[in-house]
Write a protein that holds these residues in place. Structure first.
Motif, PDB file in Angstrom:
ATOM      1  N   ASP A   1       1.948   4.263   1.932  1.00  0.00           N
ATOM      2  CA  ASP A   1       1.888   4.420   3.385  1.00  0.00           C
ATOM      3  C   ASP A   1       2.739   5.577   3.880  1.00  0.00           C
ATOM      4  OD1 ASP A   1       0.817   3.564   5.852  1.00  0.00           O
ATOM      5  OD2 ASP A   1       2.660   2.472   6.338  1.00  0.00           O
TER       6      ASP A   1
ATOM      7  N   ASN B   1      -3.129   3.186   8.844  1.00  0.00           N
ATOM      8  CA  ASN B   1      -4.302   2.334   9.098  1.00  0.00           C
ATOM      9  C   ASN B   1      -3.906   0.864   9.117  1.00  0.00           C
ATOM     10  OD1 ASN B   1      -5.609   4.783   8.781  1.00  0.00           O
ATOM     11  ND2 ASN B   1      -7.186   3.992   7.406  1.00  0.00           N
TER      12      ASN B   1
ATOM     13  N   SER C   1       0.845  -1.183   0.000  1.00  0.00           N
ATOM     14  CA  SER C   1       0.000   0.000   0.000  1.00  0.00           C
ATOM     15  C   SER C   1       0.885   1.238   0.000  1.00  0.00           C
ATOM     16  CB  SER C   1      -0.914   0.002   1.224  1.00  0.00           C
ATOM     17  OG  SER C   1      -1.724   1.151   1.271  1.00  0.00           O
TER      18      SER C   1
ATOM     19  N   SER D   1      -4.297   6.402   3.354  1.00  0.00           N
ATOM     20  CA  SER D   1      -4.510   5.343   4.348  1.00  0.00           C
ATOM     21  C   SER D   1      -3.330   5.212   5.309  1.00  0.00           C
ATOM     22  CB  SER D   1      -4.748   4.001   3.649  1.00  0.00           C
ATOM     23  OG  SER D   1      -5.944   4.017   2.901  1.00  0.00           O
TER      24      SER D   1
ATOM     25  N   ARG E   1      -7.958  -0.060   4.863  1.00  0.00           N
ATOM     26  CA  ARG E   1      -7.370   0.761   3.810  1.00  0.00           C
ATOM     27  C   ARG E   1      -8.147   0.581   2.520  1.00  0.00           C
ATOM     28  NH1 ARG E   1      -1.615   1.986   4.397  1.00  0.00           N
ATOM     29  NH2 ARG E   1      -0.874   1.346   6.460  1.00  0.00           N
TER      30      ARG E   1
END
Length: 297
Positions: free
Chosen positions: A55, A64, A53, A61, A69
C-alpha cells in the motif's frame, strides 16, 4: 449498483490462509513490506480476519478500498489456536537462489510462521527471469514489491484452464513448459488497463494465479481432488474474486452451470458466495466496493 456484470471488471482480490498466531504472521508479512489494510473481528464466531496488501505510494493498489485491490493476503485466525500445542508448524529450511542443491538459481523460497511457502522472484528482466548480475547486491526497496501470484496444483490442466477462463473470465498471461521435469505452469489473471503482457513477462503484475500441472495426473484414477489428498483442510486456503455486481455475477455463474459450494442465499452470510473449481478449491465471490459505493463489512 450495476445490474449487469462484465468480467473485465473482475479482480483476483485475495488469497486466504489460516494462521495459528496472527501477531507472528503479521510481523512476517510486514517484514516483506505489506500492511494491514483491514481488520475484521467476529467475536461471536471466535475468529478474526486480517487483510494485508502492498500500500505504499508506488503500489499498484495504493489507496483503494480493500475489495478493489489485487494481490491481497487474508489471514484467518481462530481464537485460541496460538496456544494450541496440537497445531504444529513446518520446520523445513528456506532456500536461497545460490544454494548448491536445486537447479533453479533465480528464485528463492521463504517459509512464513505457519509453513506456507513464499516464493521470491525478481522484477528485473534477465536471462530466464534471473536478476541482472550487474544489479545484484545493490540493495532492495520493499516499496517496489508486488504480491505477484498464488500457486495451486491441479490434476487436469485443460479442465482448470477452462474453468478459470470461461467461468471466472481470467486471461492466460503465460505458459511455462518444463518438459524435462514433466510439468507445466500456467499464469492467469485479470489484465485491467495494463493488458496481457505481449512478451510473457509477468513479474511486474500483482494478483496472478499460477496453475501447476504435473504430466499424466489427469489420467491417474487413484489421484483424488486436492481437498481429498492434501494435508491441509479445505478451509486452510482459498482464493477470492471481487466482481462489479455480486448478484449479476452469481446469476451468470448459474447460466454456466458452475459448481457451487455456497450460493448467496445459503447460510447467514448473504454477501459472499463460493464456487468449487475442478479440483475442489474454494473460490470466494465478493462485491468490489468501488461499484457498490459501500463497504462489504
Amino acid at each position: 449498483m450495476a445490474t449487469t456484470t462484465d468480467t473485465n471488471n473482475y479482480k483476483f482480490n485475495h488469497s486466504m490462509i489460516r494462521v495459528k498466531d496472527p501477531k507472528a504472521s503479521i510481523k512476517f508479512y510486514e517484514f516483506l513490506g505489506m500492511s494491514v489494510v483491514k481488520h475484521l473481528q467476529f467475536p461471536d464466531a471466535k475468529f478474526d480476519l486480517y487483510f494485508l496488501s502492498y500500500d505504499g505510494p508506488t503500489a499498484l493498489s495504493h489507496g483503494n478500498s480493500t475489495f478493489d485491490r489485487q494481490g491481497v493476503i487474508e489471514l484467518t485466525h481462530n481464537y485460541g489456536t496460538e496456544d494450541d500445542p496440537h497445531t504444529t508448524r513446518s520446520t523445513a529450511a528456506t532456500r536461497s537462489p545460490t544454494t548448491a542443491s536445486g537447479t533453479m538459481k533465480h528464485i528463492a523460497f521463504a517459509l512464513d510462521p505457519d509453513g506456507y511457502w513464499v516464493e521470491i522472484i525478481s522484477r528485473r528482466r534477465g536471462s530466464k527471469g534471473a536478476e541482472d548480475p550487474e544489479e545484484q547486491g545493490k540493495g532492495t526497496d520493499v516499496g517496489t514489491y508486488r504480491m505477484n501470484h498464488t500457486m495451486i496444483r491441479v490434476k487436469d490442466a485443460e479442465k482448470s484452464l477452462k474453468f478459470y477462463q470461461d467461468v471466472l473470465g481470467m486471461k492466460l498471461f503465460r505458459t511455462v513448459e518444463q518438459s524435462a521435469a514433466k510439468f507445466n505452469l500456467y499464469f492467469l489473471g485479470y489484465p485491467g488497463s495494463k493488458g496481457v503482457p505481449e512478451d510473457g513477462f509477468t513479474a511486474d503484475y500483482e494478483g496472478l494465479l499460477e496453475l501447476t500441472w504435473n504430466y499424466g495426473t489427469e489420467k491417474d484414477e487413484n489421484l483424488s481432488t486436492m481437498m481429498g489428498t492434501r494435508s491441509r483442510r479445505a478451509l486452510d486456503i482459498f482464493v477470492s474474486i471481487s466482481v462489479d455486481s455480486l448478484d449479476a455475477a452469481c446469476s451468470r455463474f448459474e447460466t454456466l452451470d458452475a459448481n457451487w459450494k455456497k450460493r448467496l442465499t445459503d447460510g447467514r452470510m448473504k454477501n459472499v458466495a463460493f464456487l468449487l473449481d475442478p479440483d475442489g478449491y474454494w473460490v470466494e465471490i465478493v462485491q468490489n466496493e468501488r461499484f457498490s459505493g459501500q463497504e462489504n463489512f
